[in-house]
Design a protein around this motif. Structure first.
Motif, PDB file in Angstrom:
ATOM      1  N   VAL A 148       1.019  -0.890  -0.313  1.00 60.43           N
ATOM      2  CA  VAL A 148       0.042  -0.064   0.116  1.00 60.43           C
ATOM      3  C   VAL A 148       1.105   0.872   0.379  1.00 60.43           C
ATOM      4  O   VAL A 148       0.362   2.262   0.154  1.00 60.43           O
ATOM      5  CB  VAL A 148      -1.225   0.213   1.148  1.00 60.43           C
ATOM      6  N   ALA A 149       2.359   0.890   0.374  1.00 60.10           N
ATOM      7  CA  ALA A 149       3.530   1.817   0.455  1.00 60.10           C
ATOM      8  C   ALA A 149       2.752   2.991   2.041  1.00 60.10           C
ATOM      9  O   ALA A 149       2.736   4.385   1.471  1.00 60.10           O
ATOM     10  CB  ALA A 149       3.370   2.767  -1.517  1.00 60.10           C
ATOM     11  N   TRP A 150       2.873   2.845   2.436  1.00 63.32           N
ATOM     12  CA  TRP A 150       2.429   3.114   3.101  1.00 63.32           C
ATOM     13  C   TRP A 150       3.821   3.362   4.105  1.00 63.32           C
ATOM     14  O   TRP A 150       4.457   2.500   4.411  1.00 63.32           O
ATOM     15  CB  TRP A 150       1.410   2.927   4.267  1.00 63.32           C
ATOM     16  N   ASP A 151       4.467   4.584   4.272  1.00 58.15           N
ATOM     17  CA  ASP A 151       5.703   4.914   5.805  1.00 58.15           C
ATOM     18  C   ASP A 151       5.266   4.428   7.090  1.00 58.15           C
ATOM     19  O   ASP A 151       4.139   4.724   7.890  1.00 58.15           O
ATOM     20  CB  ASP A 151       6.319   6.200   5.757  1.00 58.15           C
ATOM     21  N   PRO A 152       6.182   3.485   7.421  1.00 60.21           N
ATOM     22  CA  PRO A 152       5.520   2.760   8.561  1.00 60.21           C
ATOM     23  C   PRO A 152       5.762   3.938   9.977  1.00 60.21           C
ATOM     24  O   PRO A 152       4.674   3.839  10.939  1.00 60.21           O
ATOM     25  CB  PRO A 152       6.923   1.843   9.089  1.00 60.21           C
ATOM     26  N   SER A 153       6.473   4.706   9.880  1.00 54.59           N
ATOM     27  CA  SER A 153       6.151   6.095  10.816  1.00 54.59           C
ATOM     28  C   SER A 153       4.801   6.429  10.530  1.00 54.59           C
ATOM     29  O   SER A 153       4.781   7.638  11.334  1.00 54.59           O
ATOM     30  CB  SER A 153       7.592   7.231  10.292  1.00 54.59           C
ATOM     31  N   THR A 154       3.619   6.421   9.839  1.00 55.63           N
ATOM     32  CA  THR A 154       2.414   7.526   9.652  1.00 55.63           C
ATOM     33  C   THR A 154       1.792   5.889  10.764  1.00 55.63           C
ATOM     34  O   THR A 154       0.178   6.896  10.196  1.00 55.63           O
ATOM     35  CB  THR A 154       2.241   7.355   8.173  1.00 55.63           C
ATOM     36  N   ILE A 155       1.991   5.038  11.007  1.00 60.88           N
ATOM     37  CA  ILE A 155       0.970   3.808  11.991  1.00 60.88           C
ATOM     38  C   ILE A 155       0.721   4.579  13.683  1.00 60.88           C
ATOM     39  O   ILE A 155       2.032   4.851  13.991  1.00 60.88           O
ATOM     40  CB  ILE A 155       0.928   3.267  12.060  1.00 60.88           C
ATOM     41  N   GLY A 156      -0.506   5.613  13.631  1.00 65.00           N
ATOM     42  CA  GLY A 156      -0.620   5.440  15.128  1.00 65.00           C
ATOM     43  C   GLY A 156      -0.699   4.065  15.892  1.00 65.00           C
ATOM     44  O   GLY A 156      -0.717   4.764  17.380  1.00 65.00           O
ATOM     45  N   VAL A 157      -1.716   3.435  15.439  1.00 65.19           N
ATOM     46  CA  VAL A 157      -2.080   2.047  16.530  1.00 65.19           C
ATOM     47  C   VAL A 157      -1.491   0.869  15.899  1.00 65.19           C
ATOM     48  O   VAL A 157      -1.734   0.635  14.942  1.00 65.19           O
ATOM     49  CB  VAL A 157      -3.829   2.286  16.907  1.00 65.19           C
ATOM     50  N   VAL A 158      -1.372   0.053  16.194  1.00 65.45           N
ATOM     51  CA  VAL A 158      -0.969  -1.304  16.124  1.00 65.45           C
ATOM     52  C   VAL A 158      -1.869  -2.486  17.352  1.00 65.45           C
ATOM     53  O   VAL A 158      -1.462  -2.661  18.409  1.00 65.45           O
ATOM     54  CB  VAL A 158       0.313  -2.313  16.065  1.00 65.45           C
ATOM     55  N   ILE A 159      -2.438  -3.278  17.007  1.00 66.71           N
ATOM     56  CA  ILE A 159      -3.087  -4.241  18.046  1.00 66.71           C
ATOM     57  C   ILE A 159      -3.685  -5.886  17.166  1.00 66.71           C
ATOM     58  O   ILE A 159      -3.138  -5.977  16.474  1.00 66.71           O
ATOM     59  CB  ILE A 159      -4.371  -3.753  18.276  1.00 66.71           C
ATOM     60  N   LEU A 160      -2.280  -6.417  18.616  1.00 69.21           N
ATOM     61  CA  LEU A 160      -2.637  -7.957  17.773  1.00 69.21           C
ATOM     62  C   LEU A 160      -3.762  -8.795  18.466  1.00 69.21           C
ATOM     63  O   LEU A 160      -3.603  -8.695  19.232  1.00 69.21           O
ATOM     64  CB  LEU A 160      -1.062  -8.387  17.851  1.00 69.21           C
ATOM     65  N   LYS A 174       9.638  -3.962  15.671  1.00 68.24           N
ATOM     66  CA  LYS A 174       9.942  -4.916  14.419  1.00 68.24           C
ATOM     67  C   LYS A 174       9.869  -4.537  12.772  1.00 68.24           C
ATOM     68  O   LYS A 174      10.304  -4.401  11.983  1.00 68.24           O
ATOM     69  CB  LYS A 174      10.079  -6.259  14.833  1.00 68.24           C
ATOM     70  N   LEU A 175       8.431  -3.474  12.696  1.00 70.37           N
ATOM     71  CA  LEU A 175       8.207  -3.216  12.056  1.00 70.37           C
ATOM     72  C   LEU A 175       8.256  -1.387  11.530  1.00 70.37           C
ATOM     73  O   LEU A 175       8.026  -1.001  10.146  1.00 70.37           O
ATOM     74  CB  LEU A 175       6.305  -3.637  12.174  1.00 70.37           C
ATOM     75  N   GLY A 176       9.542  -1.093  12.190  1.00 70.49           N
ATOM     76  CA  GLY A 176       9.728   0.472  11.891  1.00 70.49           C
ATOM     77  C   GLY A 176       8.639   1.433  12.459  1.00 70.49           C
ATOM     78  O   GLY A 176       8.473   2.605  11.593  1.00 70.49           O
ATOM     79  N   LEU A 177       7.415   0.502  13.408  1.00 73.29           N
ATOM     80  CA  LEU A 177       6.487   1.702  13.781  1.00 73.29           C
ATOM     81  C   LEU A 177       6.913   3.039  14.365  1.00 73.29           C
ATOM     82  O   LEU A 177       8.325   2.739  15.261  1.00 73.29           O
ATOM     83  CB  LEU A 177       5.071   1.091  14.589  1.00 73.29           C
ATOM     84  N   PRO A 178       6.344   3.892  14.437  1.00 78.06           N
ATOM     85  CA  PRO A 178       6.976   5.147  15.508  1.00 78.06           C
ATOM     86  C   PRO A 178       6.646   4.478  17.204  1.00 78.06           C
ATOM     87  O   PRO A 178       5.751   3.916  17.518  1.00 78.06           O
ATOM     88  CB  PRO A 178       6.047   6.146  14.969  1.00 78.06           C
ATOM     89  N   ILE A 181      -6.758   9.393  14.820  1.00 78.74           N
ATOM     90  CA  ILE A 181      -5.564   8.377  14.697  1.00 78.74           C
ATOM     91  C   ILE A 181      -5.869   8.434  12.772  1.00 78.74           C
ATOM     92  O   ILE A 181      -6.596   7.947  12.752  1.00 78.74           O
ATOM     93  CB  ILE A 181      -4.906   7.332  15.066  1.00 78.74           C
ATOM     94  N   ASP A 182      -4.556   8.678  11.646  1.00 75.92           N
ATOM     95  CA  ASP A 182      -5.146   8.255  10.709  1.00 75.92           C
ATOM     96  C   ASP A 182      -5.157   7.015   9.801  1.00 75.92           C
ATOM     97  O   ASP A 182      -5.161   6.781   9.479  1.00 75.92           O
ATOM     98  CB  ASP A 182      -4.253  10.003   9.644  1.00 75.92           C
ATOM     99  N   ARG A 183      -4.078   6.634  10.348  1.00 70.76           N
ATOM    100  CA  ARG A 183      -4.118   5.042   9.684  1.00 70.76           C
ATOM    101  C   ARG A 183      -3.176   3.711  11.494  1.00 70.76           C
ATOM    102  O   ARG A 183      -2.764   4.188  12.100  1.00 70.76           O
ATOM    103  CB  ARG A 183      -2.399   4.725   9.240  1.00 70.76           C
ATOM    104  N   GLY A 184      -3.838   2.764  10.492  1.00 69.44           N
ATOM    105  CA  GLY A 184      -3.933   1.712  12.212  1.00 69.44           C
ATOM    106  C   GLY A 184      -3.313   0.985  11.452  1.00 69.44           C
ATOM    107  O   GLY A 184      -3.893   0.364  10.170  1.00 69.44           O
ATOM    108  N   LEU A 185      -3.346  -0.427  11.945  1.00 67.27           N
ATOM    109  CA  LEU A 185      -3.173  -1.840  11.888  1.00 67.27           C
ATOM    110  C   LEU A 185      -2.867  -2.946  12.989  1.00 67.27           C
ATOM    111  O   LEU A 185      -3.251  -2.348  13.945  1.00 67.27           O
ATOM    112  CB  LEU A 185      -1.311  -1.711  12.022  1.00 67.27           C
ATOM    113  N   LEU A 186      -4.292  -3.257  12.220  1.00 70.77           N
ATOM    114  CA  LEU A 186      -4.850  -4.815  12.997  1.00 70.77           C
ATOM    115  C   LEU A 186      -4.437  -5.769  12.109  1.00 70.77           C
ATOM    116  O   LEU A 186      -4.388  -6.191  11.991  1.00 70.77           O
ATOM    117  CB  LEU A 186      -6.427  -4.721  12.846  1.00 70.77           C
TER     118      LEU A 186
END
Lengths: 340, 81
Positions: A67-79, A98-102, A133-138
């Motif tokens: 998706v060409a998202w810079d990992p530094s733009t992710i504001g939330v990650v939940i596993l 590990k993913l280079g999230l901020p 938060i603009d971008r999130g990762l589930l």
């Protein structure tokens, strides 16, 4: 839930297949019955050399690149997982690094299984909406680490998979509508007795054995037909939506026998009810996104109305009605299994 | 007492689902956990077909209470009333 959109979904599994014909059963007859009735022909299993965190990492890394998202733009990650790398810290925090999230990224795990992707979707979306938060990762993944290879009923069913779903705030997205249900009185239907502080497995064969997960399939069937099916009926009635108006019912892949009984009671046509259990087994919280990636990849690129339903361990269930458009599902990734 | 026709129909239903079950050698006194190989898959299969045919979802205790095919049918009929 408004203003949050699923952008893309990816999944990763161990490269190695384990065929049901290679798994121990009480008899050959039970094996063929398992394949025919429960519906698992093969699954992916890394013999605990890959964790849910590893598989979710592979899925997420590939997805962020696609998706060409810079990992530094992710504001939330939940596993969402019940097989974390460690009991502490939360695996999502390890994946943040590990993913280079901020370091400003919220990162935590949710301890849920079969219903977990739907819960995770609700939590990530809520946080994104509330905290802007603009971008999130589930991430949702599971490995069969809690299953004992000697167990001829639970182990053959459970497969390894990790998934990633990327979401963004969007003013033009259709609302997601959720419904949830929990029933702790039935927790023993699927549980791992000695896996936590209540009965800590501190060594010894017997204790270690009790650490393993076990399932009462009869009780799960009763939960599905007595609680889940009416709950889905009431959800659809409240929303004034009919079965005909839904393009696909993407259900947790519990067991084909049980899922088919549910499908028939809900009068859902076979063509609207995809299965991934045959190739991947029951992958717990990963099963809904895995089914989308493997069975509905092309369809997800178009406008769809989906009812996703997760149900099982807890006992717990969650449903979400999604009006999706242009969700990009990437081809499944096969991850090489490292040597011991 | 079960009507023989209903019992015959019930045995035919079991035979249609369980391949190795011969309806000609099963009677009202047959122990269903012996004529059907009783395991975690078959117990679910039996519950599913009973629910689909009679609208009755049996409990674990019901399977402990009913021993013969006739007793199982009687229990289903009691619960469906």
């Amino acid at each position: 839930m408004d203003n949050v959109r699923i952008v893309s979904i990816g999944a990763a599994v161990p490269q190695k297949k384990l065929l049901s014909s290679q798994v121990s059963f009480e008899s050959d007859e039970t094996r063929s019955q398992f394949i025919r009735q429960v519906g698992v022909t093969e699954k992916r299993y890394s013999q605990n050399r890959l964790t849910a965190g590893d598989l979710c990492f592979s899925a997420a890394q590939k997805l962020l690149t696609e998706v060409a998202w810079d990992p530094s733009t992710i504001g939330v990650v939940i596993l969402v997982t019940q097989s974390p790398d460690r009991l502490m810290p939360a695996t999502a925090i390890l994946l943040q690094e590990k993913l280079g999230l901020p370091s400003s990224c919220l990162a935590f795990d949710i301890n849920l299984g079969c219903s977990g992707w739907v819960y995770g979707l609700s939590v990530v979306s809520s946080l994104m909406q509330t905290l802007k938060i603009d971008r999130g990762l589930l991430l949702a993944g599971e490995t069969a680490v809690l299953a004992s290879e000697d167990d001829t009923s639970y182990f053959p069913l459970m497969g390894d998979a990790g998934t990633a779903t990327v979401l963004e705030l969007s003013m033009h997205s259709e609302p997601m509508v959720f419904q949830f249900y929990s029933d702790g009185s039935q927790f023993e239907a699927i549980h791992a007795p000695n896996s936590g502080a209540r009965h800590f497995a501190d060594g010894g064969t017997e204790a270690a054995q009790k650490y393993r997960a076990q399932m009462d399939a009869d009780q799960v069937l009763r939960f599905c037909l007595r609680d889940v099916v009416p709950n889905i009926h009431s959800f659809l009635n409240q929303l004034n939506v009919t079965v005909q108006e839904i393009d696909y019912f993407v259900f947790h892949q519990a067991n084909k026998l049980i899922n088919e009984a549910m499908r028939k009671k809900l009068n859902i046509p076979e063509e609207k009810f995809p299965y991934s259990i045959g190739q991947f087994g029951n992958t717990s919280s990963a099963s809904i996104p895995l089914t989308m990636v493997t069975q509905l990849r092309e369809q997800m690129a178009h406008k769809q109305t989906l009812l996703c339903s997760g149900f099982g361990v807890g006992l717990s269930m969650g449903h979400v009605l999604l009006h999706t458009e242009n969700i990009i599902c990437h081809p499944i990734i096969e991850v090489a299994i490292p040597e011991k | 007492m079960n009507c023989p026709l209903e019992l015959t129909r019930f045995i035919a239903l079991l035979a249609s689902e369980f391949d190795d079950l011969d309806p000609n050698i099963i009677g009202s006194d047959s122990v269903y956990k012996e004529v059907i190989e009783w395991n975690s898959i078959n117990s679910v299969v039996l519950s599913v077909i009973i629910e689909a045919e009679f609208g009755v979802l049996l409990e674990k205790e019901d399977y402990q209470k009913a021993v013969t095919v006739a007793e199982l049918l009687e229990l289903i009929q009691t619960k469906s009333d």
